[in-house]
Design an enzyme around this catalytic site. Sequence first.
Site, PDB file in Angstrom:
ATOM      1  N   HIS A 163      26.981  91.612  78.963  1.00  0.00           N
ATOM      2  CA  HIS A 163      27.767  91.227  77.791  1.00  0.00           C
ATOM      3  C   HIS A 163      26.979  91.390  76.489  1.00  0.00           C
ATOM      4  O   HIS A 163      25.932  90.761  76.301  1.00  0.00           O
ATOM      5  CB  HIS A 163      28.203  89.768  77.957  1.00  0.00           C
ATOM      6  CG  HIS A 163      29.341  89.357  77.090  1.00  0.00           C
ATOM      7  ND1 HIS A 163      30.583  89.922  77.169  1.00  0.00           N
ATOM      8  CD2 HIS A 163      29.437  88.419  76.118  1.00  0.00           C
ATOM      9  CE1 HIS A 163      31.407  89.344  76.305  1.00  0.00           C
ATOM     10  NE2 HIS A 163      30.724  88.432  75.639  1.00  0.00           N
ATOM     11  N   SER A 183      31.870  90.176  71.726  1.00  0.00           N
ATOM     12  CA  SER A 183      32.761  89.251  72.415  1.00  0.00           C
ATOM     13  C   SER A 183      34.002  89.004  71.540  1.00  0.00           C
ATOM     14  O   SER A 183      34.563  89.945  70.985  1.00  0.00           O
ATOM     15  CB  SER A 183      32.014  87.960  72.754  1.00  0.00           C
ATOM     16  OG  SER A 183      32.683  87.246  73.765  1.00  0.00           O
ATOM     17  N   ASP A 221      29.517  93.635  82.647  1.00  0.00           N
ATOM     18  CA  ASP A 221      30.210  92.610  81.880  1.00  0.00           C
ATOM     19  C   ASP A 221      31.660  92.474  82.334  1.00  0.00           C
ATOM     20  O   ASP A 221      32.452  93.407  82.181  1.00  0.00           O
ATOM     21  CB  ASP A 221      30.170  92.975  80.392  1.00  0.00           C
ATOM     22  CG  ASP A 221      30.909  91.982  79.517  1.00  0.00           C
ATOM     23  OD1 ASP A 221      31.132  90.842  79.975  1.00  0.00           O
ATOM     24  OD2 ASP A 221      31.246  92.344  78.376  1.00  0.00           O
TER      25      ASP A 221
END
Length: 500
Positions: A468, A177, A443
């Site tokens: 994700h 991320s 994602d």
Amino acid sequence: MKLLVLLMTASFVLVEVNLSEIFRNGRTLGGNVGVPKPDKHRENVADVPDEWFTQKLDHFNPTDERTWQQRYLFNDQYFDPNTGGPVFLMIGGEGEAPVEWMTGGNWIDDAEKHGALLLQLEHRYYGKSHPTEDMSTENLKYLTSQQALADLATFITAMNKNYSLPSDVKWIAFGGSYPGSLAAWLRFKYPHLVHGAVSSSSPLLAKVDFSNYFKVVRESLAAYSDDCVASVQQGVREIGTLLKDEVGRKNLNKIFNLCTPIQESLEKPLDISNFYEMIADNFGEVVQENGANRNSSQANANITIDVVCEILVNQTIGSPVNRLGKVNDLLLVTRDEKCMDYQYEKMIDSLRNVSWDNEEDEGDRQWMYQLCTEFGFFTTSSNESHIFGDKFPTSFFIQQCKDIFGDSYDEDFIDGAVDHTNMLYGGFDIEVSNVVYVYGSIDPWHALGITKTLDKKAPAIYIEGTAHCVDLYSPADTDSAQLTAARQKVSQLIESWLKL
């Protein structure tokens, strides 16, 4: 023999709190990367203590001598300095740096293979790393990705001395991320300190209007069935109809178990926008975290696209709006929340709290500041294929920046800040080697990443059907062949970098 240091960036684990906005703007409360599920490597996790490193407050002002204490963790159970084994450093993201990553996750297999010393550095302003006395807007000016990267560089240099590491030591950054972005940018900005990077689910392009977020959510729901998408779209339309009369509004109060009757918000358009956005965020959360092999204090880790779509196509539940309500009920229960609190001012008041003692926000104020001053990433309703209505456009999020931090944080300011970020790091045009980008098709954040290999020295891996940061977690029996192959490819790349 050359000594290798691998650096892994990751963000934080969910914690159980009584907030309706546990997922906002594509971010889970506490950070987007949770902790890995228990496995053989997590037996001694409680034995990893907090350590503290003296860090500069402002790396770019040589006359500012202020310092603060930055939290870090270490685990040397795999490390053999006599054989020149590798050292892994995990860098925290937009939440507390979880101790579980020191003994768990897919990266541990590489640590065992290479005899790694494990280090983890928490991101400034998150978790227990408090550079200033509070989070006032004036103090948050030291919360930037540039300062965070300089923290890493300073820490790496200091650890080289502390552990008497040889001059040719290699650091390889891992991250998921936002920390995945930091991993790539660290290699880009400090190539003399960092030899390579694994960048998972990383948004590399700063963008004010991230309208493609919910486009990917729609596509992911459509992979289950077109009927699932149609049910969501029809349910949102029915909300608009029910808002028009008193009986309908009373029904909405019951269907979505609202904390405050919707009648009280008819003259408050920001409340209505927030209500629509929270419904959309229910699906963003489910899609983004779908099937990740992560540990969580919340049962919603087991709520997948299949689970919510089975509800949405079940006509025995009632009309589509009733099915949206059932999905909302399910998430409220798993979050241990009694009702859906959609009031805009309550949200803003929480984000205005500048005290470190505020247990509820778990990084929300800090992350919102970074969105307003660096990244944008506003998950708006402006995409043409949007199925959640059009009530939360870019202006809705810019208004939040102004209401939280001041009127100067307006559209022109944010546009300029985002342009500056892309100038600093290059966006999709970043020129860097020894980096691998890993994304999953489910994602939504892959829409801001490099999903196709543009340079053989910085390949991309795109995994169908994963969400994700899934590649960072420990392998599971349910992993697809593509996911397994992706992990193997990353390990092969790391090994090849070590030989350079």
